[in-house]
Design a protein around this motif. Structure first.
Motif, PDB file in Angstrom:
ATOM      1  N   VAL A 152      49.594 154.585  30.532  1.00 37.91           N
ATOM      2  CA  VAL A 152      49.163 155.948  30.843  1.00 37.91           C
ATOM      3  C   VAL A 152      49.528 156.847  29.674  1.00 37.91           C
ATOM      4  O   VAL A 152      50.627 156.726  29.109  1.00 37.91           O
ATOM      5  CB  VAL A 152      49.854 156.459  32.132  1.00 37.91           C
ATOM      6  N   LYS A 199      42.630 160.569  42.807  1.00 37.97           N
ATOM      7  CA  LYS A 199      42.215 159.319  42.160  1.00 37.97           C
ATOM      8  C   LYS A 199      43.395 158.593  41.523  1.00 37.97           C
ATOM      9  O   LYS A 199      43.436 157.358  41.497  1.00 37.97           O
ATOM     10  CB  LYS A 199      41.150 159.605  41.100  1.00 37.97           C
ATOM     11  N   PHE A 200      44.392 159.335  40.967  1.00 37.67           N
ATOM     12  CA  PHE A 200      45.515 158.666  40.322  1.00 37.67           C
ATOM     13  C   PHE A 200      46.354 157.919  41.345  1.00 37.67           C
ATOM     14  O   PHE A 200      46.763 156.790  41.121  1.00 37.67           O
ATOM     15  CB  PHE A 200      46.386 159.674  39.565  1.00 37.67           C
ATOM     16  N   ARG A 213      44.534 154.918  42.428  1.00 35.59           N
ATOM     17  CA  ARG A 213      44.594 153.890  41.388  1.00 35.59           C
ATOM     18  C   ARG A 213      45.955 153.187  41.418  1.00 35.59           C
ATOM     19  O   ARG A 213      46.045 151.977  41.224  1.00 35.59           O
ATOM     20  CB  ARG A 213      44.386 154.562  40.021  1.00 35.59           C
ATOM     21  N   ILE A 241      44.898 154.540  31.604  1.00 30.25           N
ATOM     22  CA  ILE A 241      44.563 155.805  32.266  1.00 30.25           C
ATOM     23  C   ILE A 241      44.817 156.937  31.270  1.00 30.25           C
ATOM     24  O   ILE A 241      45.936 157.089  30.769  1.00 30.25           O
ATOM     25  CB  ILE A 241      45.402 156.017  33.532  1.00 30.25           C
ATOM     26  N   THR A 273      45.271 160.753  30.424  1.00 29.75           N
ATOM     27  CA  THR A 273      45.690 161.987  31.096  1.00 29.75           C
ATOM     28  C   THR A 273      45.473 163.184  30.181  1.00 29.75           C
ATOM     29  O   THR A 273      45.382 163.046  28.959  1.00 29.75           O
ATOM     30  CB  THR A 273      47.173 161.910  31.493  1.00 29.75           C
TER      31      THR A 273
END
Length: 432
Positions: A247, A295-296, A299, A276, A278
């Motif tokens: 991330v 959504k995070f 996920r 991901i 950000t």
């Protein structure tokens, strides 16, 4: 000759990013070492400045091909200079000019700590699988040996059992199993010679085997499993297999992806499934601590792997200092734990210093000369050490004031971890 800017007021963009920049809300106390560096530059060149907060946005290209954040502010002529741990990248360097790099910061990674669990397979770990299979086969051989022996010697055994009803021999598998668990067999003398030789050999072998097993098992139960990643090769391996999700911001993830492809010589089809992107660090930390929604969070539920985040060593040190090692793991900085070494420098607006008296290059050279002296004489290192010294005193004061122990202090910090890190005055949106 020293430049005199005659109290000219410069517009300076910044982001809250300790240890580089940590200015409080009223901009009166400069805690970061880049804050002190700019205060010194302002006194030396006789200028004043107005700080403009960009809320953790450093600058990436959006879908329209336009830059946002600090780099965008430089291009749009809304700020003159910027600082806050800004690293030099080829894309940024094509858009803005930089002053002399004053810091080298290794880009490494942080991961959330994974608690080790006591699992039943620990009972099997001390011995390898071939040894366990061999043990099973040995017991099968004991059964076959006992069956063949009894079949051959059946007349003698039947006669012996009829005359001595209390002296019957037990099955060889049962005797071997007792010896396996180190339970002595009291009627060893009643066995015939062939079985005695077999049991003696088995007892010697099992003595060595059980001693090794018990020692390894105690070590397994005493020393917790190490689930942390200490080098980029292990990180790349887990990332490729989908055991870890990375991330981070678009810039840091692009660097990580490039380094991953370079070292693996292959582009994994599902590479983006384990990444991901950000908007800023706060979103990354929210995901790291499972504080996100939408959504995070969805996920995260679908991918319960370990979470990693590319981060410079200085920023990682600060996060771990605030939160403690129980929440975040930062690998020791070595060659094999560094993704790439980043140059930290101050971007400068070319339009600001272009006037009819002097060309931009004149100011550029003078600022570079002073910055090179800062680095050469160790001032930047001294300012950095001062920041960490002040932070340690501040933590010790808070612990003494609240009566917390070191462990309780970290527990207290972890309850509001994101707010503690992102706090900029009364706002919680200052991040890098």
């Amino acid at each position: 000759m020293r430049i005199n800017l005659q109290q000219r007021k410069l517009r300076i963009g910044t982001n809250f990013n300790p240890p580089y920049s940590a200015v409080n809300l009223n901009h009166q106390i400069h805690n970061g070492f880049e804050d002190e560096m700019f205060v010194t530059l302002a006194k030396y060149f006789n200028f004043t400045f107005n700080l403009i907060d960009f809320n953790g946005h450093y600058g990436i290209v959006n879908d329209n091909g336009e830059w946002n954040g600090l780099i965008g502010g430089m291009i749009n002529d809304s700020i003159d200079l910027a600082y806050g741990g800004i690293v030099m990248t080829p894309e940024r360097y094509r858009m803005v000019d930089y002053l002399y790099p004053h810091w080298i910061d290794p880009l490494t990674f942080i991961t959330n700590t994974v608690k080790s669990e006591q699992k039943m397979n620990k009972l099997l770990r001390p011995l390898s699988m071939p040894i366990w299979i061999t043990l099973i086969m040995v017991f099968i051989l004991f059964f076959l040996f006992n069956f063949v022996h009894d079949a051959i010697m059946s007349p003698i055994i039947r006669y012996h059992n009829n005359n001595n009803r209390n002296n019957r021999e037990e099955h060889l598998v049962w005797i071997a199993l007792r010896e396996f668990f180190r339970q002595p067999y009291q009627w060893f003398n009643r066995l015939n010679l062939s079985k005695k030789i077999t049991i003696i050999c088995w007892t010697v072998a099992i003595l060595v085997l059980t001693s090794t097993y018990s020692g390894c098992l105690l070590s397994e139960l005493t020393i917790p499993d190490r689930n942390q990643i200490d080098n980029i090769w292990e990180l790349f391996k887990m990332f490729r297999s989908g055991q870890i999700i990375m991330v981070g911001s678009a810039v840091s993830m692009d660097i990580f992806k490039t380094k991953f492809i370079e070292n693996n010589n292959v582009i994994t089809k599902n590479l983006n499934n384990n990444m991901i992107i950000t908007k800023n660090r706060k979103e990354g930390l929210d995901f790291l601590f499972d504080k996100t929604n939408g959504k995070f969070n969805k996920r995260k539920r679908n991918h319960p792997q370990q979470i990693g985040m590319p981060m410079t060593k200085s920023s990682g040190d600060f996060l771990q200092f605030i939160l403690g090692k129980d929440l975040l793991y930062l690998p020791p900085i070595k060659i094999d734990s560094t993704i790439i070494s980043m140059l930290v420098a101050i971007p400068i607006n070319r339009k600001t210093f272009n006037n009819h008296h002097h060309h931009f290059s004149y100011y550029h050279e003078e600022f570079n000369r002073v910055l090179a002296q800062f680095v050469g004489c160790g001032l930047t290192k001294r300012w950095s050490d001062k920041f960490w010294h002040n932070e340690q005193l501040n933590k010790a004061y808070q612990m003494e004031k609240s009566g917390l122990t070191s462990n309780n202090y970290y527990d207290d910090q972890s309850s509001t971890s994101i707010q503690k890190i992102q706090m900029h005055g009364k706002k919680c949106e200052k991040n890098s």
